[in-house]
Design a protein around this motif. Structure first.
Motif, PDB file in Angstrom:
ATOM      1  N   ILE A   1      34.272  27.887  30.235  1.00 54.77           N
ATOM      2  CA  ILE A   1      35.421  26.973  30.166  1.00 54.77           C
ATOM      3  C   ILE A   1      34.954  25.553  29.834  1.00 54.77           C
ATOM      4  O   ILE A   1      35.265  24.587  30.538  1.00 54.77           O
ATOM      5  N   PRO A   2      34.209  25.376  28.723  1.00 50.58           N
ATOM      6  CA  PRO A   2      33.724  24.033  28.371  1.00 50.58           C
ATOM      7  C   PRO A   2      34.862  23.071  28.058  1.00 50.58           C
ATOM      8  O   PRO A   2      34.729  21.859  28.268  1.00 50.58           O
ATOM      9  N   HIS A   3      35.999  23.604  27.562  1.00 50.51           N
ATOM     10  CA  HIS A   3      37.134  22.728  27.251  1.00 50.51           C
ATOM     11  C   HIS A   3      37.722  22.111  28.510  1.00 50.51           C
ATOM     12  O   HIS A   3      38.202  20.975  28.486  1.00 50.51           O
ATOM     13  N   VAL A   4      37.676  22.847  29.632  1.00 51.82           N
ATOM     14  CA  VAL A   4      38.155  22.291  30.904  1.00 51.82           C
ATOM     15  C   VAL A   4      37.220  21.181  31.360  1.00 51.82           C
ATOM     16  O   VAL A   4      37.659  20.115  31.802  1.00 51.82           O
ATOM     17  N   ALA A   5      35.902  21.420  31.242  1.00 44.53           N
ATOM     18  CA  ALA A   5      34.940  20.386  31.607  1.00 44.53           C
ATOM     19  C   ALA A   5      35.099  19.152  30.726  1.00 44.53           C
ATOM     20  O   ALA A   5      35.007  18.010  31.212  1.00 44.53           O
ATOM     21  N   ALA A   6      35.337  19.360  29.422  1.00 42.55           N
ATOM     22  CA  ALA A   6      35.518  18.228  28.515  1.00 42.55           C
ATOM     23  C   ALA A   6      36.753  17.411  28.900  1.00 42.55           C
ATOM     24  O   ALA A   6      36.727  16.168  28.881  1.00 42.55           O
ATOM     25  N   LEU A   7      37.838  18.086  29.259  1.00 40.29           N
ATOM     26  CA  LEU A   7      39.051  17.383  29.667  1.00 40.29           C
ATOM     27  C   LEU A   7      38.799  16.564  30.937  1.00 40.29           C
ATOM     28  O   LEU A   7      39.214  15.399  31.031  1.00 40.29           O
ATOM     29  N   LEU A   8      38.109  17.169  31.903  1.00 41.13           N
ATOM     30  CA  LEU A   8      37.805  16.447  33.143  1.00 41.13           C
ATOM     31  C   LEU A   8      36.917  15.238  32.875  1.00 41.13           C
ATOM     32  O   LEU A   8      37.108  14.165  33.470  1.00 41.13           O
ATOM     33  N   LEU A   9      35.950  15.389  31.980  1.00 44.55           N
ATOM     34  CA  LEU A   9      35.065  14.277  31.668  1.00 44.55           C
ATOM     35  C   LEU A   9      35.807  13.159  30.955  1.00 44.55           C
ATOM     36  O   LEU A   9      35.587  11.967  31.235  1.00 44.55           O
ATOM     37  N   LEU A  10      36.698  13.515  30.041  1.00 40.49           N
ATOM     38  CA  LEU A  10      37.496  12.498  29.351  1.00 40.49           C
ATOM     39  C   LEU A  10      38.410  11.754  30.319  1.00 40.49           C
ATOM     40  O   LEU A  10      38.548  10.518  30.244  1.00 40.49           O
ATOM     41  N   LEU A  11      39.026  12.492  31.230  1.00 40.80           N
ATOM     42  CA  LEU A  11      39.898  11.844  32.214  1.00 40.80           C
ATOM     43  C   LEU A  11      39.093  10.929  33.141  1.00 40.80           C
ATOM     44  O   LEU A  11      39.544   9.822  33.476  1.00 40.80           O
ATOM     45  N   SER A  12      37.910  11.366  33.546  1.00 34.63           N
ATOM     46  CA  SER A  12      37.056  10.539  34.394  1.00 34.63           C
ATOM     47  C   SER A  12      36.627   9.270  33.668  1.00 34.63           C
ATOM     48  O   SER A  12      36.588   8.180  34.255  1.00 34.63           O
ATOM     49  N   THR A  13      36.323   9.412  32.365  1.00 34.66           N
ATOM     50  CA  THR A  13      35.920   8.253  31.575  1.00 34.66           C
ATOM     51  C   THR A  13      37.069   7.261  31.429  1.00 34.66           C
ATOM     52  O   THR A  13      36.888   6.042  31.582  1.00 34.66           O
TER      53      THR A  13
ATOM     54  N   ILE B   1      27.273  12.178  24.686  1.00 36.07           N
ATOM     55  CA  ILE B   1      26.304  13.240  24.390  1.00 36.07           C
ATOM     56  C   ILE B   1      26.714  14.540  25.078  1.00 36.07           C
ATOM     57  O   ILE B   1      26.642  15.625  24.490  1.00 36.07           O
ATOM     58  N   VAL B   2      27.164  14.428  26.337  1.00 41.28           N
ATOM     59  CA  VAL B   2      27.610  15.619  27.064  1.00 41.28           C
ATOM     60  C   VAL B   2      28.824  16.240  26.374  1.00 41.28           C
ATOM     61  O   VAL B   2      28.924  17.474  26.259  1.00 41.28           O
ATOM     62  N   LEU B   3      29.738  15.414  25.891  1.00 40.36           N
ATOM     63  CA  LEU B   3      30.914  15.936  25.183  1.00 40.36           C
ATOM     64  C   LEU B   3      30.513  16.693  23.919  1.00 40.36           C
ATOM     65  O   LEU B   3      31.124  17.707  23.570  1.00 40.36           O
ATOM     66  N   LEU B   4      29.481  16.206  23.217  1.00 44.17           N
ATOM     67  CA  LEU B   4      28.998  16.938  22.042  1.00 44.17           C
ATOM     68  C   LEU B   4      28.466  18.313  22.453  1.00 44.17           C
ATOM     69  O   LEU B   4      28.703  19.307  21.766  1.00 44.17           O
TER      70      LEU B   4
END
Length: 373
Positions: free
Chosen positions: A40-52, A75-78
């Motif tokens: 579920i990398p897309h879920v992690a990406a969404l959480l990281l974007l919201l945190s940012t 870099i993590v998002l890539l």
């Protein structure tokens, strides 16, 4: 420096580092780090974007330290984008194998793409009911659940599933739920069984339990709406090991009392020898030492990034099965997939279920492969 945001970036970064490169050796720690974010990398990406966004709105990322943290997050998002791309490649990989064997790929885009995107967690549909635990033996681990349509229209074929856990752990309500729920919604009667574990039990105990559960399915499936004239055995990890052994040691002519299966589904299995056993073992504990001459149709799926059970073993099993040209041996190697990828309703899980659907559809068209029970 925002400590909470830093921890989030470092945690997701560590998981990406565990998931991105192909493992060179067995690594249990790497498996636990990678398995969730890999599916579920897309879920992690969404959480990281919201945190940012939250950190920027609160002014926590101002100054040089904020720039460094933002760059790290980029870099993590890539890395998460690479993991997402790998997950989406599971469907064309499975479709290619299906076409290679003359099957017709399924096109359920909602289940294949949208559901893993919006709700990647396994859940039992309202159309499916679970009955259990039921006993197939006296030991507390000799238990099983039956998944069946809530309103069956006709007797359905039977699937018996065995969980993984290295023969020392595991539960029949943790793995394979997406497959069990899906097949039950299609009219199958699915049986998910536990078995005795190490160190209390040994190899022959596991094998005896698997055959006892199969025998129970042959004798009792009709009571739950099943038609055991078509019976498929399936398993994950250690359960796939059990499945391969049971499928390759059935010979109705030599042992008509041994329960037989019409096909085998092996998900991210281990196919080597059981703990501490040597080449002179009896009975044999690796499918690679068994004659594939009596093999029913096999569907083997494995991830090329599995850090728990080497993908080379799955390839070897497929070569062993395919050494007999008359055998129907399907092999799907999922790019980027870790061990236990079906714990979530991910794109890989959906693609695997599509491939299994096509495999079982062709099996149904051929009818039972065994001559007797």
């Amino acid at each position: 420096m925002p400590v909470g945001y830093l921890v989030t970036v470092l945690l997701f970064g560590a998981c990406c580092l565990a998931a991105l490169p192909r493992p060179r050796r067995i690594s249990i720690k790497r498996y636990f780090l990678a398995v969730v974010i890999n599916e579920i990398p897309h879920v992690a990406a969404l959480l990281l974007l919201l945190s940012t966004a939250l950190a920027w709105s609160q002014g926590d990322l101002a100054g040089p330290s904020g720039l460094i943290l933002t760059s790290m997050a980029g870099i993590v998002l890539l890395g998460l984008a690479v993991l997402t791309r790998r997950g989406l490649h599971a469907a064309p990989t499975t479709d290619a194998v299906t076409r290679e064997h003359g099957g017709i790929p399924r096109r359920d885009r909602v289940r294949r793409l949208l559901r893993p995107l919006l709700f990647p967690f396994p859940w039992r549909p309202r159309s499916v009911t679970r009955i259990g635990p039921l006993s197939y033996g006296e030991h507390k681990r000799q238990r099983l659940d039956v998944y069946r349509p809530k309103h069956p229209s006709a007797p359905g074929p039977v699937l018996v599933y065995f969980h993984g856990g290295g023969y020392f752990s595991g539960s029949n309500r943790r793995e394979g739920r997406g497959l069990l729920h899906h097949l039950a919604s299609r009219g199958w009667i699915c049986i998910s069984a536990t078995y005795r574990l190490r160190p209390e039990a040994g190899f022959t105990d596991h094998l005896d339990d698997a055959r006892a559960a199969l025998r129970w399915a042959h004798e009792h499936a009709e009571s739950y709406g099943g038609d055991p004239r078509l019976l498929v055995m399936a398993g994950s990890s250690a359960g796939a090991h059990l499945t391969s052994l049971c499928a390759l040691t059935q010979d109705p002519a030599a042992d008509p009392e041994r329960p037989c299966v019409d096909a085998a589904l092996c998900l991210y299995g281990y196919y080597g020898r059981y703990y501490g056993r040597d080449p002179d073992e009896s009975p044999v504990s690796t499918p690679m030492s068994l004659d594939p001459g009596h093999a029913p149709p096999f569907f083997v799926v494995h991830g090329d990034h599995d850090s728990y059970a080497p993908v080379e073993d799955a390839r070897a099993l497929h070569r062993h099965l395919a050494s007999r040209p008359e055998n129907d041996a399907w092999y799907v190697e999922l790019p980027g997939a870790q061990h236990g990828f079906d714990a979530l309703s991910s794109w890989r899980t959906a693609a695997t279920i599509d491939g299994i659907d096509a495999f079982l559809d062709r099996l149904g068209a051929r009818g039972p492969t065994r001559t007797t029970r």
